[in-house]
Design an enzyme around this catalytic site. Structure first.
Site, PDB file in Angstrom:
ATOM      1  N   LYS A 150       9.462  66.456  29.491  1.00 57.00           N
ATOM      2  CA  LYS A 150      10.743  65.996  28.920  1.00 57.00           C
ATOM      3  C   LYS A 150      10.500  65.208  27.626  1.00 57.00           C
ATOM      4  O   LYS A 150      11.419  64.637  27.057  1.00 57.00           O
ATOM      5  CB  LYS A 150      11.447  65.049  29.916  1.00 57.00           C
ATOM      6  CG  LYS A 150      11.975  65.731  31.150  1.00 57.00           C
ATOM      7  CD  LYS A 150      12.882  64.791  31.935  1.00 57.00           C
ATOM      8  CE  LYS A 150      12.119  63.853  32.829  1.00 57.00           C
ATOM      9  NZ  LYS A 150      12.979  62.930  33.582  1.00 57.00           N
TER      10      LYS A 150
ATOM     11  N   LYS B 289       8.810  62.410  27.590  1.00 58.73           N
ATOM     12  CA  LYS B 289       8.925  60.992  27.949  1.00 58.73           C
ATOM     13  C   LYS B 289       7.557  60.476  28.389  1.00 58.73           C
ATOM     14  O   LYS B 289       6.926  61.072  29.271  1.00 58.73           O
ATOM     15  CB  LYS B 289       9.934  60.886  29.107  1.00 58.73           C
ATOM     16  CG  LYS B 289      10.424  59.494  29.398  1.00 58.73           C
ATOM     17  CD  LYS B 289      11.605  59.560  30.365  1.00 58.73           C
ATOM     18  CE  LYS B 289      12.073  58.171  30.749  1.00 58.73           C
ATOM     19  NZ  LYS B 289      13.290  58.203  31.545  1.00 58.73           N
TER      20      LYS B 289
HETATM   21  N1  CTP Z   1      19.589  52.200  36.150  1.00 57.06           N
HETATM   22  C1  CTP Z   1      20.647  51.316  36.407  1.00 57.06           C
HETATM   23  N2  CTP Z   1      20.827  50.224  35.601  1.00 57.06           N
HETATM   24  C2  CTP Z   1      19.980  49.982  34.566  1.00 57.06           C
HETATM   25  C3  CTP Z   1      18.893  50.853  34.302  1.00 57.06           C
HETATM   26  C4  CTP Z   1      18.727  51.960  35.118  1.00 57.06           C
HETATM   27  O1  CTP Z   1      21.421  51.515  37.338  1.00 57.06           O
HETATM   28  N3  CTP Z   1      20.204  48.927  33.792  1.00 57.06           N
HETATM   29  C5  CTP Z   1      19.427  53.376  36.988  1.00 57.06           C
HETATM   30  C6  CTP Z   1      19.559  54.675  36.206  1.00 57.06           C
HETATM   31  O2  CTP Z   1      20.921  54.971  35.986  1.00 57.06           O
HETATM   32  C7  CTP Z   1      18.852  55.659  37.109  1.00 57.06           C
HETATM   33  C8  CTP Z   1      17.745  54.783  37.758  1.00 57.06           C
HETATM   34  O3  CTP Z   1      18.120  53.421  37.524  1.00 57.06           O
HETATM   35  O4  CTP Z   1      19.724  56.131  38.119  1.00 57.06           O
HETATM   36  C9  CTP Z   1      16.381  55.060  37.182  1.00 57.06           C
HETATM   37  O5  CTP Z   1      16.530  54.963  35.788  1.00 57.06           O
HETATM   38  P1  CTP Z   1      15.367  55.024  34.729  1.00 57.06           P
HETATM   39  O6  CTP Z   1      15.686  56.048  33.711  1.00 57.06           O
HETATM   40  O7  CTP Z   1      14.048  55.099  35.401  1.00 57.06           O
HETATM   41  O8  CTP Z   1      15.495  53.545  34.091  1.00 57.06           O
HETATM   42  P2  CTP Z   1      16.016  53.093  32.667  1.00 57.06           P
HETATM   43  O9  CTP Z   1      15.855  51.613  32.574  1.00 57.06           O
HETATM   44  O10 CTP Z   1      17.376  53.661  32.398  1.00 57.06           O
HETATM   45  O11 CTP Z   1      14.926  53.790  31.738  1.00 57.06           O
HETATM   46  P3  CTP Z   1      15.068  54.391  30.243  1.00 57.06           P
HETATM   47  O12 CTP Z   1      15.516  53.274  29.344  1.00 57.06           O
HETATM   48  O13 CTP Z   1      13.658  54.886  29.920  1.00 57.06           O
HETATM   49  O14 CTP Z   1      16.070  55.524  30.354  1.00 57.06           O
END
Ligand code: CTP
Length: 154
Positions: free
Chosen positions: A46, A48
């Site tokens: 992806k 990432k």
């Molecule tokens: N999630 C959440 N609240 C946040 C960050 C993440 O509820 N503040 C949730 C996302 O919506 C997802 C899960 O946690 O269902 C895993 O998300 P992930 O992508 O691993 O974390 P992120 O912090 O969103 O990472 P990135 O910034 O790399 O997208």
């Protein structure tokens, strides 16, 4: 009593309180919570890159008291097979994915949950990058000032 199984998917890199809040809310939606943690290879596909390797991310998620089981997320297609394989009742994920997994509705309930505000892995990575870009001399000076303040407080 019929057991209600909830499943979610995510990377969970640099585990933070947004992840914890999500897992707590998911556990309250059923009796068994399965978390599919994205492998490093799947993330690479992806584009990432994670800071923490899969083995550690999965161990951290597995140790959270709201989580009953961790499985690796290795492909986009596996959601369809996982839902059947684990008798999933609810597929739930943060609202950043809103609408993306509606195709699972034939097999189970699909829920998108609000995200915790003001925290994300992306933000943490940005802060770390900013911190690492501060010149060494400035950091040493800042630590010296902090040390003087600490001594003053003793
Ligand atoms: N999630 C959440 N609240 C946040 C960050 C993440 O509820 N503040 C949730 C996302 O919506 C997802 C899960 O946690 O269902 C895993 O998300 P992930 O992508 O691993 O974390 P992120 O912090 O969103 O990472 P990135 O910034 O790399 O997208």
């Amino acid at each position: 009593m019929v057991m209600k199984t909830v499943i979610t998917y995510g990377t969970f890199d640099m585990f933070h309180v947004g992840h914890l809040n999500l897992l707590r809310r998911l556990s309250e939606m059923g009796d068994r919570l399965i978390v599919a943690v994205s492998t490093d290879e799947f993330n690479k596909g992806k584009g990432k890159k994670t800071l923490i390797p899969y083995d550690q991310r999965s161990q951290i998620v597995e140790s959270i008291k709201y989580v009953d089981m961790v499985v690796p997320e290795e492909s986009w297609e596996q959601k369809l097979t996982d839902v059947k394989k684990y008798n999933v009742d609810v597929f739930a994920i943060g609202e950043d994915w809103k609408g993306k997994f509606d195709f699972l509705e034939d097999l189970c309930e699909v829920v998108y949950l609000p995200r915790t505000k003001n925290i994300s892995t992306t933000d943490l990575k940005k802060s770390l990058k900013r911190f690492l870009s501060i010149p060494h001399e400035d950091l040493i000076q800042a630590f010296e000032v902090l040390e003087l303040l600490r001594r003053d407080l003793e």
